[in-house]
Motif scaffolding. Structure first.
Motif, PDB file in Angstrom:
ATOM      1  N   SER A   1      -6.952   1.689   8.831  1.00 26.94           N
ATOM      2  CA  SER A   1      -6.920   0.221   8.882  1.00 26.94           C
ATOM      3  C   SER A   1      -7.454  -0.346   7.569  1.00 26.94           C
ATOM      4  CB  SER A   1      -7.799  -0.265  10.036  1.00 26.94           C
ATOM      5  OG  SER A   1      -9.161   0.077   9.779  1.00 26.94           O
ATOM      6  N   ASP A   2      -7.178  -1.634   7.344  1.00 27.29           N
ATOM      7  CA  ASP A   2      -7.713  -2.307   6.159  1.00 27.29           C
ATOM      8  C   ASP A   2      -9.235  -2.241   6.147  1.00 27.29           C
ATOM      9  OD1 ASP A   2      -5.200  -2.910   5.324  1.00 27.29           O
ATOM     10  OD2 ASP A   2      -5.286  -5.046   5.779  1.00 27.29           O
TER      11      ASP A   2
ATOM     12  N   ARG B   1     -11.504  -0.634   3.221  1.00 31.51           N
ATOM     13  CA  ARG B   1     -12.485  -1.441   2.486  1.00 31.51           C
ATOM     14  C   ARG B   1     -13.851  -0.746   2.500  1.00 31.51           C
ATOM     15  NH1 ARG B   1     -10.156  -6.005   0.864  1.00 31.51           N
ATOM     16  NH2 ARG B   1      -8.410  -6.830   2.079  1.00 31.51           N
TER      17      ARG B   1
ATOM     18  N   VAL C   1      -5.691   1.458  -2.423  1.00 33.01           N
ATOM     19  CA  VAL C   1      -4.475   1.513  -1.589  1.00 33.01           C
ATOM     20  C   VAL C   1      -3.186   1.579  -2.405  1.00 33.01           C
ATOM     21  CG1 VAL C   1      -5.593   0.328   0.335  1.00 33.01           C
ATOM     22  CG2 VAL C   1      -4.287  -1.003  -1.316  1.00 33.01           C
TER      23      VAL C   1
ATOM     24  N   TYR D   1     -10.586  -2.356  -3.516  1.00 33.61           N
ATOM     25  CA  TYR D   1      -9.697  -2.058  -2.381  1.00 33.61           C
ATOM     26  C   TYR D   1      -8.260  -1.887  -2.866  1.00 33.61           C
ATOM     27  CZ  TYR D   1      -6.614  -3.241   1.532  1.00 33.61           C
ATOM     28  OH  TYR D   1      -5.602  -3.254   2.451  1.00 33.61           O
ATOM     29  N   GLU D   2      -7.783  -2.820  -3.736  1.00 36.47           N
ATOM     30  CA  GLU D   2      -6.393  -2.778  -4.213  1.00 36.47           C
ATOM     31  C   GLU D   2      -6.112  -1.481  -4.963  1.00 36.47           C
ATOM     32  OE1 GLU D   2      -3.273  -5.257  -7.051  1.00 36.47           O
ATOM     33  OE2 GLU D   2      -5.264  -6.094  -6.677  1.00 36.47           O
TER      34      GLU D   2
ATOM     35  N   ARG E   1       0.828  -1.215   0.000  1.00 30.91           N
ATOM     36  CA  ARG E   1       0.000   0.000   0.000  1.00 30.91           C
ATOM     37  C   ARG E   1       0.854   1.254   0.000  1.00 30.91           C
ATOM     38  NH1 ARG E   1      -3.167   1.123   5.464  1.00 30.91           N
ATOM     39  NH2 ARG E   1      -4.078  -0.935   5.152  1.00 30.91           N
TER      40      ARG E   1
END
Length: 447
Positions: A49-50, A54, A68, A64-65, A4
């Motif tokens: 945070s992840d 999300r 980040v 998401y990818e 990320r």
């Protein structure tokens, strides 16, 4: 490829995507977060945070990818598939088309800062340039590939290092090519980096320069190591290339049946893999084996097939080498005029900086043809030109043979002192092959 970005970069990306979609911070935050949290995130003052990312990605309608990393979803997979397709195109002999595919991949990898993909694309561009005979461009691409992998372990950089060495070898810079290959072998073996594929690639690649420098003992040792490493390699194309290189040392030792068997194994692997240029090279080497064994008609057939396959795909330097071999067979079969025409075509395509060894071989054979026609003046001119090219390249084995030819010619025309000078020069190159021009042999691999 999934690392990320830093919080400031991610924050800017969130803000930009939110503005593009006309959302407020409250709309983006609800129902799980507060507008204040989104404000802090967009300012880059918090590492989200992840789970939070999300949620934000879902509200923005992006993967998401992509949020980040800034890269489209499935980009890595897509690029890998396209790299495989470019490799397949190159393997089929379509070097120019493959170069276009690699160039597009390189541009995309640079935009997204994907070092590994850049390195593979540059390596592919280098291989394409070798196929089309653009040696300076090839060297530049291989150097770029090495730089992209500067932080990677040495085995990962070996294909690019080997490519750079081959580009120097094809340009006639034998000693520097050997230096690059030997120093890399030394570093791998002394450092305990015993990667079978990397070692096999290097040992197979150093055989040609060794043979041309007259270092036959060292070429034979490299061939033995390559054969011993082959069962550990998981790359059939690499094993096939090794069998083709090893055939040269078996021939030099008079082991013709074994050389033919090695070439048959290589050809079968290349047929399975559909690697057209390498398969053509197998026909070339088999033609050479037949010529050494006196089977001239079969040799001519194999070499013509190789030349047709390589010429159709513009593998310029390789087709020049094959043309010289074919011309030799044609001359031996009494077709000297056809042989001479073929050699003049070769010389019109080459220069001293590009294909010096092939140019020298063409001049040597033209000299022999001229001698047979009793044109001693033209013969001497061709021999002297060949001598100059070989001295620059450091091809000791070929130099010794050429000095003998020139000496014999000078002696027959009554110039005894000049003939003795030529013989002495040749004897100097014949002294202890492989020991006068090379340093200690590289460290051995554990076998």
């Amino acid at each position: 490829m999934s690392e990320r970005d830093d919080p400031v970069t991610i924050g800017r990306r969130v803000q930009q995507l939110r503005a593009e979609r006309g959302l407020t911070q409250r709309q983006l935050a609800e129902p799980a977060y507060t507008p204040a949290y989104i404000s802090t995130l967009e300012a880059g003052r918090v590492r989200p945070s992840d789970e939070a990312l999300r949620h934000v990605a879902g509200r923005l309608g992006v993967a998401y990818e992509e949020l980040v990393t800034g890269r489209p979803a499935h980009l890595a997979t897509d690029l890998r598939l396209r790299l495989t397709e470019a490799q397949r195109t190159l393997a089929s002999g379509e070097a120019e088309q493959a170069a276009e595919q690699y160039a597009a991949l390189l541009a995309e990898a640079e935009v997204h800062e994907l070092n590994e993909v850049q390195a593979v694309a540059l390596l592919g561009l280098g291989e394409c340039a070798l196929d089309t005979g653009e040696l300076t461009a090839a060297r530049r691409y291989f150097e770029g590939s090495e730089q992209a992998l500067a932080d990677a372990p040495l085995p990962a950089r070996v294909p690019a290092l080997r490519g750079r060495a081959v580009s120097h070898y094809l340009a006639g810079e034998l000693r520097y090519a050997v230096y690059l290959l030997e120093s890399t072998l030394d570093e791998l073996n002394r450092g305990g980096l015993h990667d079978p594929d990397a070692l096999l690639l290097l040992y197979a690649s150093v055989i040609g320069p060794y043979m041309d420098m007259g270092a036959h003992a060292r070429a034979a040792q490299a061939a033995e190591f390559a054969l011993a490493l082959a069962p550990q390699s998981g790359d059939p194309a690499l094993v096939a290339r090794m069998h083709r290189s090893v055939a040269r040392t078996l021939l030099a030792e008079g082991r013709i049946a074994e050389a033919d068997a090695s070439l048959a194994k290589a050809a079968e692997l290349y047929r399975t893999l559909q690697i057209r240029t390498e398969l053509a090279n197998c026909h070339w080497m088999r033609g050479y084996v037949c010529a050494q064994n006196g089977e001239l008609e079969r040799a001519e057939g194999e070499l013509r097939q190789a030349l047709d396959m390589l010429s159709a795909k513009r593998a310029a330097l390789y087709s020049s080498q094959v043309a010289v071999e074919l011309a030799d067979v044609l001359h031996r079969r009494g077709k000297s005029e056809e042989a001479a025409a073929l050699l003049h075509d070769v010389l019109s395509d080459l220069s001293p900086e590009r294909g010096a060894l092939h140019s020298a071989a063409a001049h040597r054979l033209l000299g022999i043809i001229a001698e047979d026609a009793r044109d001693t003046e033209a013969a001497e001119e061709h021999y002297v030109r060949a001598l100059s090219l070989l001295e620059r390249a450091g091809a000791a084995g070929d130099l010794a043979d050429l000095c003998r030819l020139l000496g014999d010619l000078l002696r027959r025309t009554g110039r005894v002192e000049a003939a003795l000078d030529a013989y002495r020069t040749g004897l100097g190159h014949r002294t202890a092959p492989g020991t006068t021009t090379l340093g200690p042999a590289p460290a051995q691999p554990p076998l």
